[in-house]
Write an enzyme that holds these catalytic residues in place. Sequence first.
Site: not given
Ligand code: AP5
Length: 218
Positions: A13, A88, A127, A163, A174
């Site tokens: 994402k 979410r 990552r 992170r 997660r």
């Molecule tokens: P990346 O693009 O960073 O993945 P992502 O989908 O953004 O994953 P996240 O881990 O950031 O998602 P998340 O939803 O768990 O975290 P968030 O910060 O929202 O890609 C990952 C890696 O893979 C990178 O190294 C990239 O280079 C590689 N990659 C990407 N595409 C690839 C491909 N096609 N092939 C090979 N490699 C690839 O949330 C964190 C925490 O915040 C949550 O756990 C929760 O506690 C809280 N939170 C956030 N939003 C909310 C909400 N709306 N409500 C409640 N709590 C929330």
Amino acid sequence: MNLILFGPPGAGKGTQSSFLVESEKMFQLSTGDLLRAELKSGSDLSKQLKEIMDAGKLVSDDIINNLIEKKISDPSVKNNIIFDGFPRNLEQAKSLDDMLDKYNQKISAIINLKVDYSVLVKRISGRVSCSICKKPFNEFFDPPVEPNNCSNNKCDSRELIKRSDDNESTVTNRLKTYDDQTLPILDYYRKKGIVKDVDAMKAINEVTGEIKSIISNL
Ligand code: AP5
């Protein structure tokens, strides 16, 4: 055009959002990034947030909806937002609809990044993200051009960071939270007919190509 980038942790994402910010000049609204910015403040709230995030659970809807409304109400990003990591759960999805109605906007599409869970731990453990512009890289799949150096000219950062919630046990939690609370809202959007499925097992640039082709037809 407002888009939701949807998918489990590590689906891509943030990676795909950063390309859309560059090529389509869209505004990325990542709730994870906003929460991590709050963590740095050292406030009482930040201590509570860290505990929840390190446990792989969801932060309360009130906190999240408040963060989101501040951006949706900003005329400078009207109808040009990528929602990354939001909504979410069903409550957040319904609140988003209410907020968009209130500010006379709508969601054009949900880009559903489909991946096998087997690749996610490796993606997440490899990552590293730019400390300034947050662009994600990957030690295995997408290394920076120069070590520890963001190749995005706009920020010129020399620091790529890991992170604290990117460890195997938090990732497992997660994923469980995603399965239990987030995945079910896809049906809510399928009924509206706005879900676009994308094979996110492909290479990063191929996934970007698929997304661009979807949005050029919206
Ligand atoms: P990346 O693009 O960073 O993945 P992502 O989908 O953004 O994953 P996240 O881990 O950031 O998602 P998340 O939803 O768990 O975290 P968030 O910060 O929202 O890609 C990952 C890696 O893979 C990178 O190294 C990239 O280079 C590689 N990659 C990407 N595409 C690839 C491909 N096609 N092939 C090979 N490699 C690839 O949330 C964190 C925490 O915040 C949550 O756990 C929760 O506690 C809280 N939170 C956030 N939003 C909310 C909400 N709306 N409500 C409640 N709590 C929330």
